[in-house]
Write an enzyme that holds these catalytic residues in place. Structure first.
Site, PDB file in Angstrom:
ATOM      1  N   SER A  64       0.680  -1.453   0.053  1.00 42.98           N
ATOM      2  CA  SER A  64      -0.102   0.239  -0.323  1.00 42.98           C
ATOM      3  C   SER A  64       0.752   1.507  -0.231  1.00 42.98           C
ATOM      4  CB  SER A  64      -0.991  -0.168   1.287  1.00 42.98           C
ATOM      5  OG  SER A  64      -2.110   0.806   1.040  1.00 42.98           O
ATOM      6  N   ASP A  91      -8.834  -4.473  -6.171  1.00 45.77           N
ATOM      7  CA  ASP A  91      -8.825  -3.632  -5.941  1.00 45.77           C
ATOM      8  C   ASP A  91      -9.443  -2.484  -5.252  1.00 45.77           C
ATOM      9  OD1 ASP A  91      -7.131  -2.146  -3.346  1.00 45.77           O
ATOM     10  OD2 ASP A  91      -5.203  -3.144  -4.268  1.00 45.77           O
ATOM     11  N   HIS A 143      -7.415  -4.937  -1.405  1.00 44.90           N
ATOM     12  CA  HIS A 143      -6.459  -4.225  -1.892  1.00 44.90           C
ATOM     13  C   HIS A 143      -5.560  -5.296  -0.415  1.00 44.90           C
ATOM     14  CE1 HIS A 143      -3.693  -0.770  -1.363  1.00 44.90           C
ATOM     15  NE2 HIS A 143      -3.195  -1.085   0.016  1.00 44.90           N
TER      16      HIS A 143
END
Length: 713
Positions: A582, A657, A689
């Protein structure tokens, strides 16, 4: 750079004939058992049901009622209740997990779509309420016994076993959703339904996404694949419009707070006054540099008054609603970072500042509860760089008394009472749970659990302190192999996150690390992490150092960590890898492209590669809009550095995602192709995600095998 570091010896072994042989930690165990067998024993589902009793769930799913002395006074197992549930013609249960408590002797359990009340004294069970099996966002009011929930995109209230009220009536085509967390769960928003104290009025958030661009994801399971359109507001584009509604049970009246324009402002921190007559709402402008705490008439929705305004040159971020310690509505507490740290302020109901309750160069993280008279609040605060502490703070004088003596991380369970449950985690304590009074006197110790990692071959962990270019102290964590030999040279894996609101290094039973990091160290690596400027729990100056230039200051600090590593005689400075997910994926890719040659290998998961493609609320807070900050967006756009790649880079992305959309990886991959750069790419179908569940073992195997493979070349 400080030469001093805090060394924590993770294992103290007592070798004797009777000593048990230590286990070898494998990756599958490290990943799949991190929150199971490798997690310290804990009291599950703790809830205070009276000033002297609390409920918790046993290892076999039994409900245990215990007193403050730690004694179990009542145990209820599933087989005690199932005969009565059969008579009520509802689903049987395998464990006794209260959904809510009506009083100290009565709790609710959920049996499919049915709620059943159970008396703890005689175990009588009665049908209480029915809610649809597909109900979501369920909020129960113990005061009225009503249950609010959402079904598809509307709000409902169940008031009895066979009666439910439909509060909103939005068609699916309207693209309006009520009763849900809005603004992509920023600003401390975790839910969208709020009961008044008497349980007769329900407040709720609502968002209209009809003006937000449709973003295409794909479902590859059917043949042919199908398009899955989601609403995704990217930086600088149109955002959804939010409203706040109030519904009164009985009169069946629904009003919306008259929050006015502009419609793309942010609404958060909603709460009722204790008498339910007023509604409090924090309203933030689209630029996120001004917040107004407004009061509305809960019956009419009319605006009454702005209590105060907070303005910051960079951004404001209120995350907690007003808190009324005395319950009379005359005074409330407000958490604010206005003095540079997150602290508590006391106000009169009409907005007059009484005093700053807590002060100091540390963040208060949470108000855990209060004493019965409302004169003292219990708070969790940051202590030093990696520890937490619990304080009792006088609302009137601001005097703070520390209730905890030992270093570590704490969690508190408390309501309105004079006792609290404190759980301590540190490398020395797996999980030590004590019940203390508001003066810090220990009443009992219901649990003292050892660190389960002590059964495994785990290397030494250290907490070095690094100095940033501006003199700021940065906390690091270094994990060595179990069979560490100071005369050898070890390659390094740097694990990075580095984004706002996150703190990777903490003083808990595993130092804030994931267990896979200890397994990776045992492969023959030094595993290192440092919390750079921009990360959480260090005050506003520390966090806002990255404003409008995400990635730049963070990398400076990460490279200071690399400098520190190079001073260690056992580090092979020519063999360094970096991995993150991320924001950490953004950092990993940034380090590989903007500082080529420092790291030989990078594994970036779910990386942001162009902040123009990230969502509005988070992205614009830290970067402003692309129109306001074109240079900042250009500098952080990783496509601009694709030609500088040196070494081996693996990008990983969840195909579904909806947080960092796959376009981030795809557009960067195209730029690598254009520049003739060879990279590796892997995608996880049916994952959003992050990669969770059983497939996470596959993910971490891929990450570590990739690093192993390329360091062996």
């Amino acid at each position: 750079m400080l030469k001093h570091f805090i060394a924590v010896i993770f294992l103290v072994f007592s070798f004797s004939i009777q000593a048990q042989e230590l286990k070898t930690l494998d990756l599958e165990t490290a990943v799949s058992q991190e929150y199971r067998s490798l997690y310290p024993d804990r009291l599950k589902g703790v809830e205070w049901i009276s000033p002297t009793n609390f409920a918790t769930i046993g290892d076999d799913g039994e409900l245990m009622i215990r007193n403050t002395a730690g004694d179990t006074v009542r145990t209820i197992i599933a087989s005690d209740l199932n005969p009565q549930l059969t008579k009520l013609k509802v689903d049987s249960i395998k464990s006794v997990r209260p959904y809510a408590w009506l009083d100290a002797n009565t709790f609710l359990i959920r049996c499919g779509g049915d709620l059943v009340s159970v008396n703890t004294e005689d175990l009588t069970a009665k049908m209480y309420m029915h809610i649809p099996a597909k109900a979501e966002n369920i909020e129960f009011s113990s005061a009225s016994g009503y249950m609010a929930y959402t079904l598809e995109n509307n709000v409902f209230i169940a008031t009895s076993a066979d009666s439910a009220i439909q509060v909103t009536n939005h068609s699916k085509e309207s693209e309006i959703s009520a009763g849900v967390a809005i603004h992509r769960s920023e600003f401390g928003i975790t839910n969208g339904l709020f009961w008044s104290e008497d349980g007769k009025s329900l407040g709720f958030y609502e968002m209209d996404e009809s003006m937000v661009t449709d973003y295409p994801l794909a479902n590859y399971t059917p043949i042919p694949a199908e398009v899955n359109l989601i609403k995704y507001p990217m930086a600088g584009q149109k955002s959804h419009h939010a409203k706040t509604g109030i519904f009164v049970v009985g009169s069946e009246e629904l009003v919306y707070l008259k929050t006015g324009e502009p419609l793309d402002h942010y609404l958060t921190n909603f709460t009722f006054s204790p008498d339910g007559k007023k509604a409090y709402l924090a309203e933030i402008n689209r630029n996120q540099n001004e917040m107004k705490l407004n009061v509305y008439n809960a019956a009419t929705g009319d605006f009454e008054k702005t209590l105060f305004t907070e303005i910051d040159a960079k951004y404001v971020e209120p995350e907690q609603p007003p808190y009324f310690p005395k319950g009379d509505g005359k005074e409330f507490l407000w958490m604010s970072e206005r003095d540079g740290f997150n602290h508590i302020y006391s106000y009169t109901a009409d907005g007059k500042l009484l005093k700053q309750v807590t002060k100091g160069n540390f963040d208060v993280l949470e108000i855990n509860g209060q004493t019965t008279d409302g004169k003292t609040i219990i708070v969790t605060a940051v202590e030093g760089l990696i520890d937490r502490a619990i304080y009792a703070a006088s609302v009137k004088s601001g005097k703070m008394k520390k209730l905890t003596a030992e270093k570590g991380s704490y969690q508190v369970t408390m309501d309105k009472g004079d006792n609290l449950m404190v759980a301590l985690s540190s490398p020395e304590y797996g999980n030590k749970v004590t019940i203390v009074d508001v003066n810090g006197k220990v009443i009992s110790t219901p649990l003292s659990a050892e660190n389960p990692l002590e059964d495994y071959k785990i290397g030494e962990m250290e907490f070095p302190i690094i100095t940033a270019a501006d003199g700021t102290k940065l906390q690091g964590r270094l994990i060595k192999p179990y069979d560490f030999d100071a005369s050898k040279k070890y390659p390094v894996i740097v694990y990075v996150y580095g984004g706002p609101h996150a703190q990777m290094v903490r003083n808990d039973y595993k130092g804030g690390a994931n267990v896979w990091m200890y397994e990776a160290a045992n492969r023959g690596y030094i595993v290192f992490t440092v919390d750079n400027r921009g990360s959480g729990n260090r005050g506003m100056k520390f966090e806002q150092a990255v404003f409008r230039n995400l990635g730049t200051v963070e990398m400076e600090d990460q490279l200071k960590g690399v400098e520190y590593l190079k001073t260690l005689p056992y580090v092979d400075a020519d063999k360094m890898a970096v991995h993150g997910w991320s924001f950490g994926g953004f950092m990993t890719t940034s380090l590989m492209l903007r500082h080529p040659g420092v790291f030989k290998i990078g594994v970036a998961g779910g990386p942001v590669t162009d902040w123009r493609m990230y969502e509005i609320m988070y992205g614009e807070r830290y970067m402003d809009t692309p129109e306001q900050n074109p240079e900042g967006y250009k500098i952080a756009d990783l496509k601009n550095y694709a030609d500088q790649l040196e070494g081996d880079l693996l990008l990983i992305h969840g195909l579904d995602d909806n947080v960092v959309v796959p376009q981030h990886s795809y557009t960067l991959l195209q730029q690598f192709v254009t520049n003739g750069k060879q990279v590796d790419f892997f995608t996880y179908p049916n994952h959003e995600h992050n990669v969770r569940g059983k497939d996470r073992v596959h993910l971490m195997t891929k990450v570590l095998d990739y690093i192993d493979l390329h360091f062996k070349e």
